[in-house]
Motif scaffolding. Structure first.
Motif, PDB file in Angstrom:
ATOM      1  N   ILE A  12       0.836  -1.210   0.000  1.00  0.00           N
ATOM      2  CA  ILE A  12       0.000   0.000   0.000  1.00  0.00           C
ATOM      3  C   ILE A  12       0.866   1.253   0.000  1.00  0.00           C
ATOM      4  O   ILE A  12       0.573   2.237  -0.678  1.00  0.00           O
ATOM      5  N   LYS A  13       1.979   1.193   0.763  1.00  0.00           N
ATOM      6  CA  LYS A  13       2.905   2.336   0.793  1.00  0.00           C
ATOM      7  C   LYS A  13       3.496   2.565  -0.600  1.00  0.00           C
ATOM      8  O   LYS A  13       3.606   3.717  -1.065  1.00  0.00           O
ATOM      9  N   ALA A  14       3.867   1.492  -1.286  1.00  0.00           N
ATOM     10  CA  ALA A  14       4.432   1.605  -2.635  1.00  0.00           C
ATOM     11  C   ALA A  14       3.398   2.198  -3.599  1.00  0.00           C
ATOM     12  O   ALA A  14       3.741   3.023  -4.458  1.00  0.00           O
ATOM     13  N   LEU A  15       2.145   1.797  -3.424  1.00  0.00           N
ATOM     14  CA  LEU A  15       1.082   2.324  -4.284  1.00  0.00           C
ATOM     15  C   LEU A  15       0.854   3.811  -4.019  1.00  0.00           C
ATOM     16  O   LEU A  15       0.687   4.604  -4.958  1.00  0.00           O
ATOM     17  N   SER A  16       0.889   4.192  -2.763  1.00  0.00           N
ATOM     18  CA  SER A  16       0.740   5.607  -2.405  1.00  0.00           C
ATOM     19  C   SER A  16       1.875   6.437  -2.992  1.00  0.00           C
ATOM     20  O   SER A  16       1.662   7.562  -3.473  1.00  0.00           O
ATOM     21  N   ILE A  35       0.812   8.609 -17.314  1.00  0.00           N
ATOM     22  CA  ILE A  35       0.110   7.422 -17.823  1.00  0.00           C
ATOM     23  C   ILE A  35       0.946   6.164 -17.587  1.00  0.00           C
ATOM     24  O   ILE A  35       0.425   5.122 -17.154  1.00  0.00           O
ATOM     25  N   GLN A  36       2.244   6.242 -17.863  1.00  0.00           N
ATOM     26  CA  GLN A  36       3.112   5.078 -17.659  1.00  0.00           C
ATOM     27  C   GLN A  36       3.175   4.699 -16.178  1.00  0.00           C
ATOM     28  O   GLN A  36       3.137   3.505 -15.823  1.00  0.00           O
ATOM     29  N   LEU A  37       3.249   5.695 -15.313  1.00  0.00           N
ATOM     30  CA  LEU A  37       3.264   5.429 -13.873  1.00  0.00           C
ATOM     31  C   LEU A  37       1.941   4.801 -13.424  1.00  0.00           C
ATOM     32  O   LEU A  37       1.931   3.884 -12.596  1.00  0.00           O
ATOM     33  N   ALA A  38       0.842   5.303 -13.992  1.00  0.00           N
ATOM     34  CA  ALA A  38      -0.474   4.774 -13.635  1.00  0.00           C
ATOM     35  C   ALA A  38      -0.604   3.306 -14.053  1.00  0.00           C
ATOM     36  O   ALA A  38      -1.135   2.477 -13.309  1.00  0.00           O
ATOM     37  N   LYS A  39      -0.112   2.987 -15.239  1.00  0.00           N
ATOM     38  CA  LYS A  39      -0.172   1.589 -15.709  1.00  0.00           C
ATOM     39  C   LYS A  39       0.663   0.678 -14.815  1.00  0.00           C
ATOM     40  O   LYS A  39       0.265  -0.458 -14.512  1.00  0.00           O
ATOM     41  N   SER A  40       1.816   1.187 -14.379  1.00  0.00           N
ATOM     42  CA  SER A  40       2.662   0.410 -13.479  1.00  0.00           C
ATOM     43  C   SER A  40       1.971   0.208 -12.129  1.00  0.00           C
ATOM     44  O   SER A  40       1.958  -0.897 -11.573  1.00  0.00           O
ATOM     45  N   GLY A  41       1.373   1.289 -11.620  1.00  0.00           N
ATOM     46  CA  GLY A  41       0.652   1.206 -10.346  1.00  0.00           C
ATOM     47  C   GLY A  41      -0.549   0.282 -10.436  1.00  0.00           C
ATOM     48  O   GLY A  41      -0.897  -0.404  -9.467  1.00  0.00           O
ATOM     49  N   PHE A  42      -1.180   0.257 -11.601  1.00  0.00           N
ATOM     50  CA  PHE A  42      -2.354  -0.591 -11.824  1.00  0.00           C
ATOM     51  C   PHE A  42      -2.008  -2.059 -11.600  1.00  0.00           C
ATOM     52  O   PHE A  42      -2.739  -2.811 -10.941  1.00  0.00           O
ATOM     53  N   GLN A  43      -0.868  -2.489 -12.111  1.00  0.00           N
ATOM     54  CA  GLN A  43      -0.445  -3.883 -11.951  1.00  0.00           C
ATOM     55  C   GLN A  43      -0.204  -4.212 -10.476  1.00  0.00           C
ATOM     56  O   GLN A  43      -0.563  -5.299 -10.000  1.00  0.00           O
ATOM     57  N   LYS A  44       0.376  -3.252  -9.757  1.00  0.00           N
ATOM     58  CA  LYS A  44       0.613  -3.472  -8.317  1.00  0.00           C
ATOM     59  C   LYS A  44      -0.709  -3.537  -7.560  1.00  0.00           C
ATOM     60  O   LYS A  44      -0.910  -4.399  -6.703  1.00  0.00           O
ATOM     61  N   ALA A  45      -1.622  -2.626  -7.895  1.00  0.00           N
ATOM     62  CA  ALA A  45      -2.886  -2.525  -7.160  1.00  0.00           C
ATOM     63  C   ALA A  45      -3.761  -3.749  -7.360  1.00  0.00           C
ATOM     64  O   ALA A  45      -4.518  -4.142  -6.462  1.00  0.00           O
ATOM     65  N   SER A  69     -10.939   1.813 -18.816  1.00  0.00           N
ATOM     66  CA  SER A  69     -11.101   0.373 -18.633  1.00  0.00           C
ATOM     67  C   SER A  69     -10.296  -0.133 -17.439  1.00  0.00           C
ATOM     68  O   SER A  69     -10.810  -0.856 -16.577  1.00  0.00           O
ATOM     69  N   GLU A  70      -9.019   0.268 -17.369  1.00  0.00           N
ATOM     70  CA  GLU A  70      -8.170  -0.166 -16.259  1.00  0.00           C
ATOM     71  C   GLU A  70      -8.674   0.414 -14.930  1.00  0.00           C
ATOM     72  O   GLU A  70      -8.715  -0.280 -13.913  1.00  0.00           O
TER      73      GLU A  70
END
Length: 385
Positions: A12-16, A35-45, A69-70
């Motif tokens: 959760i800390k990494a996602l924040s 956008i690239q950061l969001a896609k990376s965070g999406f996989q973690k979340a 969609s994501e």
């Protein structure tokens, strides 16, 4: 030994941290990086198996970045981890943000069908229906709670004349909360546009003052005193009192009709003094449209100047000297260097009144007065017609 809880906290800390990086990228106008950061965070979340405010926040950011969609996939997973009314309304809000109002309406309707006493679900459904005029879906509901049924019926009755129309700020606010919106200089006819932000100066304050005075006269409402609810509202309160030839009081009396004046809803919310039925409340601005909670609790605000995030030109730097009753305001001197001058509320009020004398003809005023002559159900003024 690393426990499961430790691992979740780390995730959760990494996602924040990722969300903070996205916001920093957006502040720098680096949308591609965001956008690239969001896609990376999406996989973690997606790997999270617990409810997380950070995951909901990322969902919203992704939708705002056109990754609908994501964003909805992530939000849907969060919703299914703990299906409660708070998360249902949050998910419905994201559907609206993604342009899927019909799906949001259906979701809230389905939840209301399960339990029509859930006021938060019904309230959010009302807000959506006011936006899309889909009253048929409300009519299909069997609401057993008499208070909720009454609330829905009153909102529908007020909105009925506008069914099929796009509800501007004035009509939406009246239908939901019975609050009068005077509007600003940019508003035409009897409609009020949605503002992203307004810098409210002495000219705009003078225009609102003229509309307020005309409305009071049109409704044959006589005030006996004006009460300033906060320091930044003092100049407007003084100008209003001077135009009416009445006093600015320090306490609200039960004798006569008093108008409380606030600079914003934020300052109003910090005041808890009880008021009587003879007291009207005016706010120069309110940051956003009223919510269903306002309709349910019957907002004590009767009249608003502008609904938008607003700053007052005489409160730049927000420096107040209560012992002197003075307000600090920034200006440019003749050498174009920023200086600071201390102005009294009285001098600012005089500036508002000077602008008042020089105001051009208000093309919208007649339409505003006519609107509220026809649609006149208001808190503490009318019991309803």
């Amino acid at each position: 030994m690393v426990t499961k809880n430790d691992e979740r906290s780390t995730e959760i800390k990494a996602l924040s941290d990722t969300i903070n990086e996205i916001r920093c990228a957006l502040e720098k106008d680096s949308e591609n990086d965001a956008i690239q950061l969001a896609k990376s965070g999406f996989q973690k979340a997606l790997t999270l198996e617990v409810k997380s405010a950070a995951a909901w926040e990322l969902s919203e950011l992704m939708i705002e970045l056109n990754l609908e969609s994501e964003g909805l996939t992530l939000a849907n997973k969060q919703l299914n981890l703990s299906w409660d009314s708070t998360d249902v309304t949050r998910y419905a809000g994201l559907l609206v943000l993604a342009g899927l109002e019909d799906k949001a309406t259906q979701l809230l309707y389905d939840e209301a069908q399960k339990d029509s006493s859930r006021i938060d679900i019904i309230g959010n459904l009302i807000e959506l229906v006011l936006s899309n005029s889909n009253w048929q879906i409300i009519d299909k509901l069997s609401i057993t709670n008499s208070d909720i049924s009454k609330l829905v019926g009153e909102v529908k009755r007020r909105a009925y004349p506008f069914i099929g129309e796009h509800l501007d700020v004035r009509r939406y606010t009246y239908s939901l909360a019975k609050i009068i919106v005077l509007g600003g200089a940019e508003d035409e006819g009897d409609t009020v546009q949605a503002y992203w932000f307004v810098q409210l100066d002495e000219y705009e304050a003078a225009l609102i003052l003229r509309r307020l005075l005309a409305w009071l006269q049109n409704e044959k409402i006589e005030l006996s005193a004006v009460y300033s609810g906060d320091k930044m509202a003092s100049p407007f309160a003084l100008a209003l009192a001077k135009k009416l030839g009445i006093e600015v009081c320090h306490e609200i009396s039960s004798n006569g009709r008093t108008m409380r004046v606030f600079s914003s809803a934020d300052t109003f919310q910090s005041v808890s003094k009880p008021i009587n039925d003879n007291t009207l409340t005016f706010s120069l601005s309110v940051n956003e449209l009223p919510s269903w909670q306002v309709a349910l609790l019957q907002s004590p605000i009767d009249i608003v100047g502008i609904i938008a995030p607003t700053t007052l030109s005489w409160s730049e730097d927000s420096i107040v000297f209560p012992q002197l009753g003075a307000i600090s305001s920034s200006y440019r001197d003749t050498q174009s260097e920023k200086s600071c001058v201390t102005l009294s509320p009285e001098s600012i009020a005089e500036s508002i009144l000077k602008e008042f004398k020089e105001l051009p003809y208000d093309d919208a005023l007649g339409s505003i007065l006519e609107f509220y002559k026809i649609h006149k159900e208001r808190i503490r003024l009318y019991s309803g017609e």
